[in-house]
Design a protein around this motif. Structure first.
Motif: not given
Ligand code: FES
Ligand code: FE2
Length: 432
Positions: A293-307
């Motif tokens: 679930e967290e991985r999917a959220k990171l993949k959509k962009g979160h924190g310093v990570i863009a989509e």
């Protein structure tokens, strides 16, 4: 403010420039491991600090990184055949192993000297933390790669990606080190109460403290491989809300929002040219796996990570004005742009391909930006004068953590770091 001369010195990383030489004293990320998934698979183009290279994974899983030009007559090795432990130029069949040595020159008479002497220019590589790192400095000065904490995690506890930004590398680091911009750039629109921002990366209380105090007091402490910056804001009964960021030479940054138990964020900037770079971004959690679930959220962009798309180009980018929504800018967020990372990418690129630092007006909250410039300029100038940097030889000192903490009023920054990380500079031992 910088002189025009220092601005050039800070920002240019071509092979013959002072900063370019300095950068080449440190390992540089050149690709994600996932870009070279298979042995004998397709080679990829790599452009770093203005150099055009080709990378491939050989039959034994080793990664070769070559100049794109074949030393015979300059054909492009990107079109080469990746076969039986080497990359073969398809023009006349010259073949090179991962070290760059010619292992087959089918159009050269047997016994000719060429068989012993011909090489293609190549750089040593290492894979660490799902990233391919290259050593582009003098071979006799090659240290071990930096032990960034995310890469010490088992694969299940980290998430690694990269994203393109079309501006000079130094703007990205400066944006990260200036954590005071959070009180503006990443806030809800002024009409929205702090607890109603749908995009908020922090909880409502943290958001309120950041919003209510646009002038955090900064403290900076040097360490072996860079420095740690603390930004102090008034909280409620918790006292002082500290946000701490690590900077590590030459271009590693971190996110300051993490409280104990939460996932950490960091990144490494690799110049493509002087006007574009890759940001290698990573999230890691030393205490637990990063689940689906967290991985999917990171993949959509979160924190310093863009989509990003499959080409690692952010979906919201300069070509589409970051999909700015002017209605949202009135009623929802300060920028009208979705995503914290995208807001950063937008504003850093908006400063120009290379920001003109001769025309700035710095203030107290730019203290860490000024320290960053001084540190880099001093390092590059010292190397020009023959003094080698020591940081590359302290790979273990790259094990640092950023993050947030609450402390009573009047506690020293060093003691806050000690309480939060068990170390006065935020250094950590390798996690189990
Ligand atoms: S140009 Fe590469 S083998 Fe001739
Ligand atoms: Fe930001």
């Amino acid at each position: 403010m910088l002189s025009a001369e220092d601005n050039e010195l800070l920002t240019r990383t071509g092979a013959e420039t002072p900063m370019g030489r300095y950068f080449r004293r440190f390992w540089q990320p050149v690709a994600l491991s996932e870009e070279l998934p298979a042995r004998d698979g397709a080679p990829i183009r790599v452009r770093i600090m203005g150099e055009d290279l080709v990378a491939f994974r050989d039959s034994e899983g080793r990664i070769g990184l070559f100049d794109r030009r074949c030393p015979h007559r300059g054909a492009d090795m990107y079109f080469g055949r990746n076969e039986a432990c080497g990359l073969r130029c398809v023009y006349h069949g010259w073949k090179f192993d991962v070290t760059g040595k010619a292992v087959d020159l089918p159009n050269v008479p047997p016994g000719a000297r060429h068989h012993d002497t011909v090489r293609i220019q190549s750089y040593p590589t290492r894979e660490y933390g799902d990233i391919v790192w290259a050593w582009m400095g003098p071979p006799e000065r090659m240290p071990a790669p930096p032990e960034l904490e995310y890469g010490l995690m088992p694969a299940g506890r980290r998430y690694v990606m990269k994203q393109l930004i079309e501006c000079n590398w130094a703007q990205v680091l400066e944006g990260d080190l200036d954590t005071s911009h959070f009180s503006f750039l990443h806030m809800p629109a002024p009409s929205v109460p702090s607890n109603e921002n749908p995009d908020a990366p922090a909880d409502a209380r943290r958001l309120r403290w950041i919003r209510n105090d646009p002038m955090p007091r900064f403290q900076i402490l040097d360490h072996e491989v860079g420095f740690v910056v603390g930004g102090a804001r008034k909280a409620d009964e918790e006292g002082i809300y500290w946000r701490m960021t690590q900077f590590m030479l030459p271009a590693h940054g971190t996110g300051p929002s993490t409280l104990p138990g939460e996932t950490y964020f960091g990144f490494t900037v690799a110049p493509i040219t002087d006007e574009a770079c890759w940001i290698y971004v990573y999230a890691w959690n030393p205490e637990r796996e990063i689940g689906p679930e967290e991985r999917a959220k990171l993949k959509k962009g979160h924190g310093v990570i863009a989509e990003v798309g499959p080409d690692y180009i952010p979906l919201r980018n300069r070509g589409n004005d970051f999909q700015i929504d002017r209605q949202a800018q009135k009623s929802a967020t300060f920028t009208g742009i979705k995503g914290l990372a995208e807001q950063d990418l937008m504003i850093q690129q908006s400063q120009g391909f290379i920001a003109d630092r001769t025309r700035e007006t710095l203030t107290a909250t730019d203290a860490a930006v000024a320290r960053f410039r001084r540190t880099l300029l001093a390092g590059a100038k010292a190397l020009m004068a023959g003094e080698e940097p020591t940081a590359p030889w302290r790979p273990e000192a790259y094990r640092t953590r950023p993050g947030s903490w609450f402390a009573a009023e009047g506690i020293d920054f060093e003691d806050v770091l000690l309480e939060r990380f068990g170390d006065r500079r935020g250094r950590v031992q390798a996690a189990e």
